[in-house]
Design a protein around this motif. Structure first.
Motif, PDB file in Angstrom:
ATOM      1  N   ALA A 101       0.840  -1.207   0.000  1.00  0.00           N
ATOM      2  CA  ALA A 101       0.000   0.000   0.000  1.00  0.00           C
ATOM      3  C   ALA A 101       0.873   1.255   0.000  1.00  0.00           C
ATOM      4  O   ALA A 101       0.604   2.215  -0.726  1.00  0.00           O
ATOM      5  N   LEU A 102       1.939   1.254   0.816  1.00  0.00           N
ATOM      6  CA  LEU A 102       2.813   2.435   0.863  1.00  0.00           C
ATOM      7  C   LEU A 102       3.466   2.677  -0.499  1.00  0.00           C
ATOM      8  O   LEU A 102       3.546   3.815  -0.972  1.00  0.00           O
ATOM      9  N   LEU A 103       3.921   1.597  -1.135  1.00  0.00           N
ATOM     10  CA  LEU A 103       4.572   1.769  -2.444  1.00  0.00           C
ATOM     11  C   LEU A 103       3.568   2.288  -3.483  1.00  0.00           C
ATOM     12  O   LEU A 103       3.893   3.167  -4.286  1.00  0.00           O
ATOM     13  N   ALA A 104       2.340   1.772  -3.449  1.00  0.00           N
ATOM     14  CA  ALA A 104       1.329   2.254  -4.403  1.00  0.00           C
ATOM     15  C   ALA A 104       1.110   3.753  -4.212  1.00  0.00           C
ATOM     16  O   ALA A 104       1.057   4.521  -5.187  1.00  0.00           O
ATOM     17  N   CYS A 105       1.035   4.185  -2.957  1.00  0.00           N
ATOM     18  CA  CYS A 105       0.816   5.611  -2.699  1.00  0.00           C
ATOM     19  C   CYS A 105       2.008   6.448  -3.139  1.00  0.00           C
ATOM     20  O   CYS A 105       1.851   7.537  -3.698  1.00  0.00           O
ATOM     21  N   ALA A 106       3.223   5.934  -2.878  1.00  0.00           N
ATOM     22  CA  ALA A 106       4.433   6.665  -3.301  1.00  0.00           C
ATOM     23  C   ALA A 106       4.452   6.797  -4.826  1.00  0.00           C
ATOM     24  O   ALA A 106       4.900   7.823  -5.363  1.00  0.00           O
ATOM     25  N   LEU A 107       3.976   5.790  -5.524  1.00  0.00           N
ATOM     26  CA  LEU A 107       3.933   5.848  -6.992  1.00  0.00           C
ATOM     27  C   LEU A 107       2.871   6.847  -7.460  1.00  0.00           C
ATOM     28  O   LEU A 107       3.072   7.595  -8.412  1.00  0.00           O
ATOM     29  N   ARG A 108       1.763   6.889  -6.756  1.00  0.00           N
ATOM     30  CA  ARG A 108       0.686   7.819  -7.141  1.00  0.00           C
ATOM     31  C   ARG A 108       1.138   9.263  -6.990  1.00  0.00           C
ATOM     32  O   ARG A 108       0.834  10.102  -7.837  1.00  0.00           O
ATOM     33  N   THR A 109       1.892   9.542  -5.908  1.00  0.00           N
ATOM     34  CA  THR A 109       2.355  10.930  -5.744  1.00  0.00           C
ATOM     35  C   THR A 109       3.340  11.300  -6.846  1.00  0.00           C
ATOM     36  O   THR A 109       3.584  12.460  -7.096  1.00  0.00           O
ATOM     37  N   ARG A 110       3.905  10.298  -7.508  1.00  0.00           N
ATOM     38  CA  ARG A 110       4.773  10.569  -8.655  1.00  0.00           C
ATOM     39  C   ARG A 110       3.981  10.613  -9.956  1.00  0.00           C
ATOM     40  O   ARG A 110       4.556  10.594 -11.034  1.00  0.00           O
ATOM     41  N   GLY A 111       2.677  10.601  -9.851  1.00  0.00           N
ATOM     42  CA  GLY A 111       1.850  10.754 -11.042  1.00  0.00           C
ATOM     43  C   GLY A 111       1.515   9.467 -11.771  1.00  0.00           C
ATOM     44  O   GLY A 111       0.958   9.490 -12.863  1.00  0.00           O
ATOM     45  N   HIS A 112       1.852   8.320 -11.164  1.00  0.00           N
ATOM     46  CA  HIS A 112       1.497   7.057 -11.814  1.00  0.00           C
ATOM     47  C   HIS A 112       0.156   6.566 -11.298  1.00  0.00           C
ATOM     48  O   HIS A 112      -0.213   6.815 -10.161  1.00  0.00           O
ATOM     49  N   ASN A 113      -0.516   5.871 -12.159  1.00  0.00           N
ATOM     50  CA  ASN A 113      -1.711   5.186 -11.742  1.00  0.00           C
ATOM     51  C   ASN A 113      -1.241   3.893 -11.085  1.00  0.00           C
ATOM     52  O   ASN A 113      -0.692   3.030 -11.765  1.00  0.00           O
ATOM     53  N   ALA A 114      -1.387   3.774  -9.784  1.00  0.00           N
ATOM     54  CA  ALA A 114      -0.886   2.556  -9.130  1.00  0.00           C
ATOM     55  C   ALA A 114      -1.944   2.015  -8.194  1.00  0.00           C
ATOM     56  O   ALA A 114      -2.719   2.771  -7.609  1.00  0.00           O
ATOM     57  N   VAL A 115      -1.966   0.685  -8.073  1.00  0.00           N
ATOM     58  CA  VAL A 115      -2.926   0.062  -7.175  1.00  0.00           C
ATOM     59  C   VAL A 115      -2.244  -1.115  -6.483  1.00  0.00           C
ATOM     60  O   VAL A 115      -1.466  -1.835  -7.099  1.00  0.00           O
ATOM     61  N   SER A 116      -2.512  -1.279  -5.180  1.00  0.00           N
ATOM     62  CA  SER A 116      -1.910  -2.406  -4.457  1.00  0.00           C
ATOM     63  C   SER A 116      -2.902  -3.560  -4.397  1.00  0.00           C
ATOM     64  O   SER A 116      -4.117  -3.343  -4.402  1.00  0.00           O
ATOM     65  N   MET A 117      -2.372  -4.762  -4.344  1.00  0.00           N
ATOM     66  CA  MET A 117      -3.235  -5.931  -4.192  1.00  0.00           C
ATOM     67  C   MET A 117      -2.616  -6.946  -3.237  1.00  0.00           C
ATOM     68  O   MET A 117      -1.406  -7.135  -3.230  1.00  0.00           O
TER      69      MET A 117
END
Ligand code: ASP
Ligand code: MG
Length: 413
Positions: free
Chosen positions: A78-94
């Motif tokens: 979840a933390l990595l998905a959020c870090a990716l989103r703040t970089r403008g990527h569409n990211a989702v954790s599973m």
């Protein structure tokens, strides 16, 4: 191009490092790749969770153990998905269950039986980076299971198979697989390419790089596994199908051995004076197997016309239990005393080319002899020779063999 990238516990140990991982994943995405990022729990989280549980109960139910330890990986994902989103990527954790990683029913060390992966595929098609909580799945009853310590490696390789990824990259805190442990052998070299079988033999011989099951999975399905550092950009080690002929010929010396491994975590048990008749070894090793104690090197020697001594090695953690079991087996068999020696270590040489070249064993034994190192036991496979020596001579043995087989890096390199 689809990459499955796996980041181990030390690579996601704190928020700074998770940001670094996010940067690396970003760079891969910016090169036009699709990425699935599998993560381990942060730092020592899994050990800490196991500790917590031990403070609550001596006998944790396996189901609750798995529910608890699976949470570490979910936090990282979840933390990595959020870090990716703040970089403008569409990211989702599973999580494992969300992806559809189906396992058998065995808690704590479940085996993957099937991966559905529809949700991951849909997310990738929608342009998402998917971050995945490693080490976990779901059994037929719908319960959370975990894949055994180090199991995120297996999650990554299995996903690479299911998604037909082009490569599975295992990011870790070392530069790759080395010809020996660099802490023991300063002149050890990074191995650029290694065969699956060699990697498996090195792992059983004591080299701790990846969960063996992940390598077996890779071998079975032919997924190339790139073990590399998460702290640098350099190429690491590619685990793949390697032809036996043609390597080692580039340099002056012909190298038949890929690496030297050691394992100081072994102990030797000797059961003296058991009768020389059918069924004796079956009784002794059957009793050990029933208690799930892994036996490694075995030597039987005749001490009288109708009596044998049987010596074998076990993991040091299993020593006390193994002695108990051996004592009652010896009693049952009418054998003699059971003794143990913890002051031993296993040193192994591994290389697929050894099968085609005579004299490798002789070189190994001669080298040890010239250093005054006594060999207590020997065991071999087609591509490995292991010896048991006194623990205090282990380091010298590893270094001597590393030189003798031409593995040392050039001075000052
Ligand atoms: N977190 C689990 C462990 O420490 C799984 C893994 O790291 O691969 O064993
Ligand atoms: Mg770990």
């Amino acid at each position: 191009m689809l990459s499955v990238q796996k980041f181990g516990g030390s690579s996601v140990a704190n928020v700074d490092r998770i940001q670094k991982v996010a940067e690396r994943v970003s760079r891969t995405v910016e090169r036009g790749h699709r990425v699935v990022a599998v993560v381990s729990a942060m730092g020592d989280t899994t050990d800490e969770l196991i500790d917590l549980l031990a403070q609550v109960t001596d006998r944790p139910p396996d189901r609750e153990y798995d529910v608890l330890v699976s949470t570490g990986e979910i936090v990282s994902a979840a933390l990595l998905a959020c870090a990716l989103r703040t970089r403008g990527h569409n990211a989702v954790s599973m999580t494992g269950p969300q992806i559809g990683i189906h396992t058998d029913g065995v808690y704590r060390k479940a085996k993957i039986v099937k991966i559905r992966a529809d949700r991951i595929r849909e997310a990738l098609d929608a342009g998402c980076v998917v971050t995945v909580a490693g080490f976990q799945g779901i059994n037929e009853a719908g319960e959370i299971t975990t894949l055994g310590r180090g199991g995120s490696d297996t999650t990554a390789v299995a996903l690479a198979v299911a998604l037909e990824a082009d490569v599975c990259e295992i990011f870790t805190d070392v530069e790759g697989v080395f010809s020996a442990d660099p802490r023991l052998v300063p002149r050890a070299r990074k191995i650029p390419r290694i065969a699956y079988d060699e990697m498996l033999e090195l792992a059983t011989a004591g080299a701790r790089v990846m969960q063996s099951r992940a390598v077996e999975f890779g071998a079975k399905f032919g997924v190339r596994i790139h073990v590399r550092s998460s702290f640098s950009e350099g190429e690491g080690t590619m685990i793949e199908n390697v032809e036996t002929n043609g390597w080692g010929e580039a340099g002056m010396e012909r190298v038949f051995i890929r690496g030297v491994a050691h394992d100081a975590n072994q102990a030797k048990i000797t059961v003296a004076g058991v009768p020389d008749k059918p069924g004796v070894a079956a009784t002794l090793f059957g009793a050990l197997a029933d208690e799930r104690i892994n036996v490694d090197v075995i030597v039987q020697s005749a001490t009288a016309v109708d009596k044998n001594d049987i010596s074998f090695t076990v993991n040091r953690d299993d020593l006390d239990r193994a002695i108990e079991i051996s004592k009652s087996a010896s009693e049952e068999l009418g054998g003699g005393e059971v003794t143990a020696d913890e002051n031993i270590a296993k040193v192994s040489i591994v290389g697929i080319a050894m099968a085609q070249h005579a004299g490798v064993a002789a070189t190994m034994f001669r080298t040890l002899a010239s250093h005054g190192i006594n060999i207590q036991m020997i065991s071999t496979s087609e591509i490995r020779i292991s010896v048991i020596v006194e623990r205090s001579q282990m380091e010298e043995a590893v270094r001597a063999l590393h030189s003798a087989f031409g593995l040392d890096a050039p001075e000052g390199a």
